[in-house]
Design a protein around this motif. Structure first.
Motif, PDB file in Angstrom:
ATOM      1  N   SER A 176    -111.806   1.251 123.488  1.00  0.00           N
ATOM      2  CA  SER A 176    -112.041   2.581 124.066  1.00  0.00           C
ATOM      3  C   SER A 176    -113.187   2.537 125.060  1.00  0.00           C
ATOM      4  O   SER A 176    -113.105   3.116 126.145  1.00  0.00           O
ATOM      5  CB  SER A 176    -112.381   3.598 122.972  1.00  0.00           C
ATOM      6  OG  SER A 176    -111.328   3.693 122.074  1.00  0.00           O
ATOM      7  N   SER A 204    -119.299  10.789 121.749  1.00  0.00           N
ATOM      8  CA  SER A 204    -118.994  10.698 120.324  1.00  0.00           C
ATOM      9  C   SER A 204    -118.611   9.261 119.933  1.00  0.00           C
ATOM     10  O   SER A 204    -118.997   8.777 118.872  1.00  0.00           O
ATOM     11  CB  SER A 204    -117.854  11.667 120.026  1.00  0.00           C
ATOM     12  OG  SER A 204    -117.390  11.508 118.749  1.00  0.00           O
ATOM     13  N   ILE A 205    -117.867   8.595 120.813  1.00  0.00           N
ATOM     14  CA  ILE A 205    -117.494   7.192 120.569  1.00  0.00           C
ATOM     15  C   ILE A 205    -118.751   6.326 120.526  1.00  0.00           C
ATOM     16  O   ILE A 205    -118.934   5.497 119.628  1.00  0.00           O
ATOM     17  CB  ILE A 205    -116.506   6.696 121.653  1.00  0.00           C
ATOM     18  CG1 ILE A 205    -115.138   7.361 121.445  1.00  0.00           C
ATOM     19  CG2 ILE A 205    -116.364   5.167 121.635  1.00  0.00           C
ATOM     20  CD1 ILE A 205    -114.144   7.114 122.552  1.00  0.00           C
ATOM     21  N   LEU A 241    -113.167   3.258 129.060  1.00  0.00           N
ATOM     22  CA  LEU A 241    -113.964   4.318 129.677  1.00  0.00           C
ATOM     23  C   LEU A 241    -114.983   3.792 130.677  1.00  0.00           C
ATOM     24  O   LEU A 241    -115.286   4.439 131.661  1.00  0.00           O
ATOM     25  CB  LEU A 241    -114.701   5.120 128.594  1.00  0.00           C
ATOM     26  CG  LEU A 241    -113.847   6.088 127.785  1.00  0.00           C
ATOM     27  CD1 LEU A 241    -114.641   6.654 126.626  1.00  0.00           C
ATOM     28  CD2 LEU A 241    -113.323   7.225 128.641  1.00  0.00           C
ATOM     29  N   PHE A 278    -120.732   6.963 117.315  1.00  0.00           N
ATOM     30  CA  PHE A 278    -120.132   6.341 116.133  1.00  0.00           C
ATOM     31  C   PHE A 278    -120.383   4.830 116.121  1.00  0.00           C
ATOM     32  O   PHE A 278    -120.701   4.253 115.082  1.00  0.00           O
ATOM     33  CB  PHE A 278    -118.626   6.629 116.098  1.00  0.00           C
ATOM     34  CG  PHE A 278    -117.960   6.132 114.851  1.00  0.00           C
ATOM     35  CD1 PHE A 278    -118.071   6.831 113.668  1.00  0.00           C
ATOM     36  CD2 PHE A 278    -117.242   4.948 114.843  1.00  0.00           C
ATOM     37  CE1 PHE A 278    -117.488   6.373 112.506  1.00  0.00           C
ATOM     38  CE2 PHE A 278    -116.654   4.472 113.689  1.00  0.00           C
ATOM     39  CZ  PHE A 278    -116.779   5.189 112.517  1.00  0.00           C
ATOM     40  N   THR A 285    -120.461  13.036 111.369  1.00  0.00           N
ATOM     41  CA  THR A 285    -119.616  13.341 112.537  1.00  0.00           C
ATOM     42  C   THR A 285    -120.444  13.900 113.694  1.00  0.00           C
ATOM     43  O   THR A 285    -121.579  14.320 113.507  1.00  0.00           O
ATOM     44  CB  THR A 285    -118.552  14.385 112.185  1.00  0.00           C
ATOM     45  OG1 THR A 285    -119.203  15.479 111.552  1.00  0.00           O
ATOM     46  CG2 THR A 285    -117.485  13.825 111.289  1.00  0.00           C
ATOM     47  N   SER A 286    -119.851  13.899 114.843  1.00  0.00           N
ATOM     48  CA  SER A 286    -120.530  14.404 116.044  1.00  0.00           C
ATOM     49  C   SER A 286    -119.535  15.224 116.832  1.00  0.00           C
ATOM     50  O   SER A 286    -119.119  14.839 117.915  1.00  0.00           O
ATOM     51  CB  SER A 286    -121.023  13.232 116.866  1.00  0.00           C
ATOM     52  OG  SER A 286    -119.957  12.318 117.051  1.00  0.00           O
ATOM     53  N   ASN A 287    -119.142  16.364 116.285  1.00  0.00           N
ATOM     54  CA  ASN A 287    -118.051  17.155 116.862  1.00  0.00           C
ATOM     55  C   ASN A 287    -118.353  17.756 118.223  1.00  0.00           C
ATOM     56  O   ASN A 287    -117.464  17.882 119.060  1.00  0.00           O
ATOM     57  CB  ASN A 287    -117.687  18.295 115.916  1.00  0.00           C
ATOM     58  CG  ASN A 287    -117.156  17.778 114.607  1.00  0.00           C
ATOM     59  OD1 ASN A 287    -116.539  16.724 114.579  1.00  0.00           O
ATOM     60  ND2 ASN A 287    -117.395  18.499 113.534  1.00  0.00           N
ATOM     61  N   ASN A 288    -119.616  18.159 118.428  1.00  0.00           N
ATOM     62  CA  ASN A 288    -119.901  18.920 119.644  1.00  0.00           C
ATOM     63  C   ASN A 288    -120.187  18.068 120.876  1.00  0.00           C
ATOM     64  O   ASN A 288    -120.345  18.589 121.959  1.00  0.00           O
ATOM     65  CB  ASN A 288    -121.077  19.868 119.385  1.00  0.00           C
ATOM     66  CG  ASN A 288    -120.630  21.048 118.535  1.00  0.00           C
ATOM     67  OD1 ASN A 288    -119.655  21.717 118.853  1.00  0.00           O
ATOM     68  ND2 ASN A 288    -121.308  21.258 117.427  1.00  0.00           N
ATOM     69  N   LEU A 289    -120.246  16.753 120.682  1.00  0.00           N
ATOM     70  CA  LEU A 289    -120.496  15.877 121.838  1.00  0.00           C
ATOM     71  C   LEU A 289    -119.204  15.694 122.636  1.00  0.00           C
ATOM     72  O   LEU A 289    -118.119  15.987 122.132  1.00  0.00           O
ATOM     73  CB  LEU A 289    -120.976  14.511 121.355  1.00  0.00           C
ATOM     74  CG  LEU A 289    -122.263  14.454 120.548  1.00  0.00           C
ATOM     75  CD1 LEU A 289    -122.487  13.050 120.019  1.00  0.00           C
ATOM     76  CD2 LEU A 289    -123.438  14.869 121.406  1.00  0.00           C
ATOM     77  N   SER A 290    -119.333  15.160 123.847  1.00  0.00           N
ATOM     78  CA  SER A 290    -118.118  14.824 124.592  1.00  0.00           C
ATOM     79  C   SER A 290    -117.456  13.647 123.871  1.00  0.00           C
ATOM     80  O   SER A 290    -118.098  12.957 123.078  1.00  0.00           O
ATOM     81  CB  SER A 290    -118.466  14.442 126.024  1.00  0.00           C
ATOM     82  OG  SER A 290    -119.131  13.203 126.022  1.00  0.00           O
ATOM     83  N   VAL A 291    -116.172  13.427 124.160  1.00  0.00           N
ATOM     84  CA  VAL A 291    -115.443  12.375 123.437  1.00  0.00           C
ATOM     85  C   VAL A 291    -116.112  11.008 123.669  1.00  0.00           C
ATOM     86  O   VAL A 291    -116.273  10.222 122.734  1.00  0.00           O
ATOM     87  CB  VAL A 291    -113.956  12.369 123.880  1.00  0.00           C
ATOM     88  CG1 VAL A 291    -113.198  11.244 123.200  1.00  0.00           C
ATOM     89  CG2 VAL A 291    -113.302  13.709 123.556  1.00  0.00           C
ATOM     90  N   LYS A 292    -116.545  10.771 124.910  1.00  0.00           N
ATOM     91  CA  LYS A 292    -117.177   9.485 125.228  1.00  0.00           C
ATOM     92  C   LYS A 292    -118.494   9.323 124.448  1.00  0.00           C
ATOM     93  O   LYS A 292    -118.739   8.280 123.828  1.00  0.00           O
ATOM     94  CB  LYS A 292    -117.457   9.423 126.732  1.00  0.00           C
ATOM     95  CG  LYS A 292    -118.043   8.125 127.205  1.00  0.00           C
ATOM     96  CD  LYS A 292    -118.354   8.235 128.686  1.00  0.00           C
ATOM     97  CE  LYS A 292    -119.203   7.121 129.183  1.00  0.00           C
ATOM     98  NZ  LYS A 292    -119.606   7.327 130.583  1.00  0.00           N
ATOM     99  N   ASP A 347    -111.155  -1.177 118.034  1.00  0.00           N
ATOM    100  CA  ASP A 347    -110.730   0.075 118.645  1.00  0.00           C
ATOM    101  C   ASP A 347    -111.849   0.681 119.492  1.00  0.00           C
ATOM    102  O   ASP A 347    -111.625   1.141 120.615  1.00  0.00           O
ATOM    103  CB  ASP A 347    -110.305   1.046 117.543  1.00  0.00           C
ATOM    104  CG  ASP A 347    -109.744   2.329 118.113  1.00  0.00           C
ATOM    105  OD1 ASP A 347    -108.798   2.228 118.898  1.00  0.00           O
ATOM    106  OD2 ASP A 347    -110.259   3.413 117.787  1.00  0.00           O
ATOM    107  N   LEU A 348    -113.075   0.637 118.946  1.00  0.00           N
ATOM    108  CA  LEU A 348    -114.219   1.188 119.683  1.00  0.00           C
ATOM    109  C   LEU A 348    -114.473   0.393 120.967  1.00  0.00           C
ATOM    110  O   LEU A 348    -114.744   0.962 122.025  1.00  0.00           O
ATOM    111  CB  LEU A 348    -115.474   1.168 118.805  1.00  0.00           C
ATOM    112  CG  LEU A 348    -115.525   2.215 117.692  1.00  0.00           C
ATOM    113  CD1 LEU A 348    -116.617   1.882 116.689  1.00  0.00           C
ATOM    114  CD2 LEU A 348    -115.760   3.606 118.254  1.00  0.00           C
TER     115      LEU A 348
END
Lengths: 210, 162
Positions: free
Chosen positions: A202, A116-117, A206, A120, A107-114, A198-199
């Motif tokens: 997204s 993090s996408i 963005l 992944f 996981t990459s919790n601390n990154l911004s949502v973009k 989905d990726l």
């Protein structure tokens, strides 16, 4: 309703009793867990599969080593090829489950949502690439080894004949071996089709021009 | 550290619950996923270095976790289908009081996860600057995206009314 009413609509909607299901959650206890129950179950199922396949693979390798090394059995090349093929299939099955575990855990919790996408998606593509390259290595080496041994056995390329059913069958098997890496790539794309779409959606959303 | 973390979580509990409701509306595992968010927040807490507001960090980790769980659900097709079926059945049994909430949640439920995250922050009254920081896009882009998502929601709600 206009666009400007949405916030008001949201506040009104949330003012209605939530029927709170979260009051049972004990935060202190939760913090001691590694994952919630639902995720833990999925992960332990995958780990169990990895363990099962690995165990089968180890037993298989040990039996082969015992038969060929200790007992000194002289198996024919066809039998050996069959065993090697079974072993390779087990390797592929194990790596495929390990891939699934990697996709499900990192996981990459601390990154911004973009970010993090993007992270992944890169990871998913890396998993596909590693699978593809390793399967090319496994299966193509196996195909080359089989071809070399067979040609050596029949005394050279000039003795190959389309009329010989066994030779045609062997050719089909070798072609299949050569195609397996692409089959694995297809399997990966098929398994993670929903994730990729989905990726991509997204990312498209963005990155599209404003 | 644990005490301080629990105190902070208690004060932001409502936000975390709203995130769960919006991403996992009527999902039978919603409570479990709420726990998963708490676990991820706790694990990431040592990396929080006060470079941004606590709430900004919390939103970022919580939204990344929910999007991650949503992805994992996509790897389990049977489970997802079941929750969709369940969702439709229960929505028809709703009482009229929560009808408004149901409609809005149903409309938001049709959006992409990233759209859900943006519109949630907007509905929670976050500024464009803060939304941009959490999502990782420019402020001007944020405005454009929010307008598009709002139009989509209005369209979905309009279609449902027809």
């Amino acid at each position: 309703m206009s666009k400007n009413d949405l916030k008001m609509f949201w506040q009104d909607a949330n003012a209605i009793d939530q029927g709170d299901i979260y009051t049972n959650v004990d935060i202190r206890k939760t913090l001691k867990m590694n994952h919630c129950k639902a995720i833990s179950k999925v992960l332990s199922d995958i780990k169990l599969k990895i363990f099962g396949y690995s165990l089968m693979l180890i037993i298989f390798v040990c039996l082969m080593a015992y038969a060929l090394g200790y007992l000194g059995l002289n198996l024919s090349k066809n039998t050996l090829s069959l065993f090697a093929f079974v072993g390779l299939c087990m390797v592929i099955k194990t790596t495929s489950e390990i891939d699934r575990l990697l996709v499900m855990t990192d996981t990459s919790n601390n990154l911004s949502v973009k970010a993090s996408i993007q992270y992944f998606q890169k990871k998913l593509i890396r998993v596909r690439r590693v699978d593809f390259i390793s399967s090319i290595f496994y299966f193509h080496s196996f195909a080359i080894w089989s071809t070399y041994n067979y040609i050596k056995d029949i005394g050279g390329v000039q003795n190959l004949s389309w009329g010989n059913a066994f030779q045609v069958l062997l050719l089909v098997v070798i072609l299949m071996l050569l195609l397996i890496p692409w089959l694995i790539k297809y399997q990966h794309n098929h398994r993670y089709k929903k994730l990729y779409s989905d990726l991509n959606d997204s990312k498209e959303f963005l990155f599209e021009a404003t | 550290m644990e005490k301080e973390f629990i105190r902070l979580i208690n004060s932001y509990q409502g936000i975390l619950q709203k995130i769960c409701n919006i991403f996992f509306y009527r999902n039978p595992n919603r409570e479990d996923y709420y726990q998963e968010i708490l676990i991820r927040l706790w694990k990431s807490y040592p990396d929080f270095k006060n470079q941004s507001a606590f709430s900004t960090w919390l939103y970022r980790v919580a939204l990344n976790t929910t999007i991650d769980i949503s992805r994992k659900q996509r790897l389990l097709p049977i489970h997802t289908e079941l929750s969709k079926i369940e969702y439709n059945i229960s929505s028809s049994e709703d009482n009229p009081e929560s009808d408004q909430k149901t409609k809005l949640y149903q409309a938001i439920n049709q959006l992409l996860d990233i759209e859900k995250a943006i519109i949630f922050l907007y509905l929670e009254d976050y500024s464009y600057k803060e939304i941009a920081e959490i999502i990782g896009i420019s402020e001007s882009n944020t405005g454009v995206k929010i307008n598009r998502i709002k139009s989509r929601i209005i369209k979905i709600l309009g279609n449902e009314q027809k």
